[in-house]
Design an enzyme around this catalytic site. Structure first.
Site, PDB file in Angstrom:
ATOM      1  N   GLY A  59      -1.981   1.053   3.627  1.00 51.19           N
ATOM      2  CA  GLY A  59      -2.877   1.307   4.612  1.00 51.19           C
ATOM      3  C   GLY A  59      -4.258   0.662   4.219  1.00 51.19           C
ATOM      4  N   SER A  61      -7.449   1.508   1.528  1.00 57.38           N
ATOM      5  CA  SER A  61      -7.819   2.691   0.353  1.00 57.38           C
ATOM      6  C   SER A  61      -8.895   3.205   0.611  1.00 57.38           C
ATOM      7  CB  SER A  61      -7.792   1.945  -0.694  1.00 57.38           C
ATOM      8  OG  SER A  61      -8.553   0.674  -0.888  1.00 57.38           O
ATOM      9  N   CYS A  91       0.442  -0.885  -2.475  1.00 52.14           N
ATOM     10  CA  CYS A  91      -0.611  -1.730  -1.769  1.00 52.14           C
ATOM     11  C   CYS A  91      -1.825  -0.727  -1.904  1.00 52.14           C
ATOM     12  CB  CYS A  91      -0.320  -2.299  -0.481  1.00 52.14           C
ATOM     13  SG  CYS A  91      -1.447  -3.535  -0.207  1.00 52.14           S
ATOM     14  N   ARG A 117      -8.938  -5.488  -5.219  1.00 53.68           N
ATOM     15  CA  ARG A 117      -8.734  -5.484  -3.788  1.00 53.68           C
ATOM     16  C   ARG A 117      -8.776  -6.712  -3.116  1.00 53.68           C
ATOM     17  NH1 ARG A 117     -12.209  -1.610  -0.875  1.00 53.68           N
ATOM     18  NH2 ARG A 117     -10.881  -1.965   0.605  1.00 53.68           N
ATOM     19  N   ILE A 146       0.562  -7.651   2.388  1.00 50.24           N
ATOM     20  CA  ILE A 146      -0.397  -7.635   3.581  1.00 50.24           C
ATOM     21  C   ILE A 146      -1.650  -7.311   2.985  1.00 50.24           C
ATOM     22  CG2 ILE A 146      -0.945  -6.235   5.513  1.00 50.24           C
ATOM     23  CD1 ILE A 146       2.000  -5.788   6.069  1.00 50.24           C
ATOM     24  N   ARG A 147      -2.667  -8.457   3.061  1.00 49.32           N
ATOM     25  CA  ARG A 147      -4.136  -8.060   2.697  1.00 49.32           C
ATOM     26  C   ARG A 147      -4.149  -7.513   1.189  1.00 49.32           C
ATOM     27  NH1 ARG A 147     -10.204  -6.603   4.481  1.00 49.32           N
ATOM     28  NH2 ARG A 147     -10.924  -8.423   3.698  1.00 49.32           N
ATOM     29  N   HIS A 182       4.877  -4.428  -0.051  1.00 48.74           N
ATOM     30  CA  HIS A 182       5.388  -3.189   0.834  1.00 48.74           C
ATOM     31  C   HIS A 182       6.980  -3.414   0.916  1.00 48.74           C
ATOM     32  CE1 HIS A 182       1.398  -2.047   2.694  1.00 48.74           C
ATOM     33  NE2 HIS A 182       1.165  -3.025   2.459  1.00 48.74           N
ATOM     34  N   GLU A 184       8.824  -1.228   1.759  1.00 50.93           N
ATOM     35  CA  GLU A 184       9.201  -0.431   3.157  1.00 50.93           C
ATOM     36  C   GLU A 184       9.268  -1.407   4.405  1.00 50.93           C
ATOM     37  OE1 GLU A 184       6.492  -0.493   1.563  1.00 50.93           O
ATOM     38  OE2 GLU A 184       4.730  -0.066   3.210  1.00 50.93           O
TER      39      GLU A 184
HETATM   40  N1  GLN Z   1      -6.749  -4.220   1.752  1.00 57.07           N
HETATM   41  C1  GLN Z   1      -6.294  -2.815   1.708  1.00 57.07           C
HETATM   42  C2  GLN Z   1      -7.220  -2.166   1.009  1.00 57.07           C
HETATM   43  O1  GLN Z   1      -7.889  -2.676   0.154  1.00 57.07           O
HETATM   44  C3  GLN Z   1      -4.919  -2.712   1.103  1.00 57.07           C
HETATM   45  C4  GLN Z   1      -3.951  -3.177   2.381  1.00 57.07           C
HETATM   46  C5  GLN Z   1      -2.429  -2.609   2.121  1.00 57.07           C
HETATM   47  O2  GLN Z   1      -2.387  -1.322   1.987  1.00 57.07           O
HETATM   48  N2  GLN Z   1      -1.408  -3.379   2.854  1.00 57.07           N
HETATM   49  O3  GLN Z   1      -7.220  -1.080   0.851  1.00 57.07           O
END
Ligand code: GLN
Length: 226
Positions: A59, A61, A91, A117, A146-147, A182, A184
């Protein structure tokens, strides 16, 4: 059939919780249920008492860390971890669990790992890959970043499960699993099965669900619909 028959009580210590504050909670619950593992979303302090393990989902953080404080469950998670509850951070969840965050203050700080991050760039630099992790699966495991952060160092007592180029993508200590991707958001159940075993549970054996066709862009469509 009444409600109790449909939802038979599960013995304490046989349930995996998914932290239900923000992020991709349903996808983790769905993977655990496909393995026959009892799973439920958790957010109130008392809901953590009977858990064998807890997944901290991906999500954002900073948002998750603030909600942990607002709901006053950061200390509950730390206490339950020291009492034996296993943890898996995917993540953003991995960011919450690391003892060290490059250039930032750490959050729960429960595993000796340094995490940086947003290491691959913006959301648009998200990507998919595949890797062989023989300890988890006999077939290559699909990965969705994802990022994502990078794990850039792990300390004593933390083993690397997957290294990719200049970073560590998955690592574990006896009580904690970290993945910067991820599982999931792919059809593979390999990581969920591995975590359930780490929690002392007996999930379904390897099955064809691990190998079903994976539409690598499916999560992008989810994101657009949302
Ligand atoms: N970029 C988000 C963070 O720094 C992490 C992204 C993710 O959980 N897919 O919290």
């Amino acid at each position: 059939m009444n409600r109790a028959e449909l939802n038979p009580p599960v013995a304490a210590g046989k349930i995996i919780g998914v932290l239900d504050l923000q992020g991709d909670v349903c996808e983790h619950l769905d993977h655990l249920r496909r393995l026959g593992v009892a799973a439920r979303p958790v957010k109130q302090a008392e809901e953590f008492e009977d858990l064998a393990g807890l997944i901290l989902p991906g999500g954002e953080s900073t948002c998750l860390a603030r909600l942990l404080k607002i709901f006053a469950i950061d200390q509950v998670i730390i206490r339950k971890f020291h009492e034996g509850m296993k943890l898996w951070g995917t993540c953003a969840g991995a960011i919450l669990l690391a003892k060290s965050l490059s250039g930032e203050t750490s959050h729960l700080g429960l595993i000796d790992a340094e995490v940086a991050r947003n290491s691959f760039g913006s959301q648009l630099d998200s990507f998919t890959a595949e890797a062989a992790i023989p300890k988890l699966s006999s077939t290559p495991i699909p990965l969705t970043f994802i990022r994502a952060p990078k794990i850039i160092r792990v300390g004593e007592g933390v083993d690397v499960l997957l290294r990719m180029g200049d970073f560590i993508a998955a690592a574990e200590s006896p009580g904690i699993l970290l993945t910067v991707f991820h599982p999931e958001l792919t059809p593979s159940l390999a990581f969920h099965r591995y975590f359930a075993r780490k929690c002392g549970l007996h999930p379904g054996a390897e099955d064809t669900a691990d190998n079903v066709f994976w539409d690598r862009t499916s999560w992008m469509r989810f994101a657009r619909i949302a």
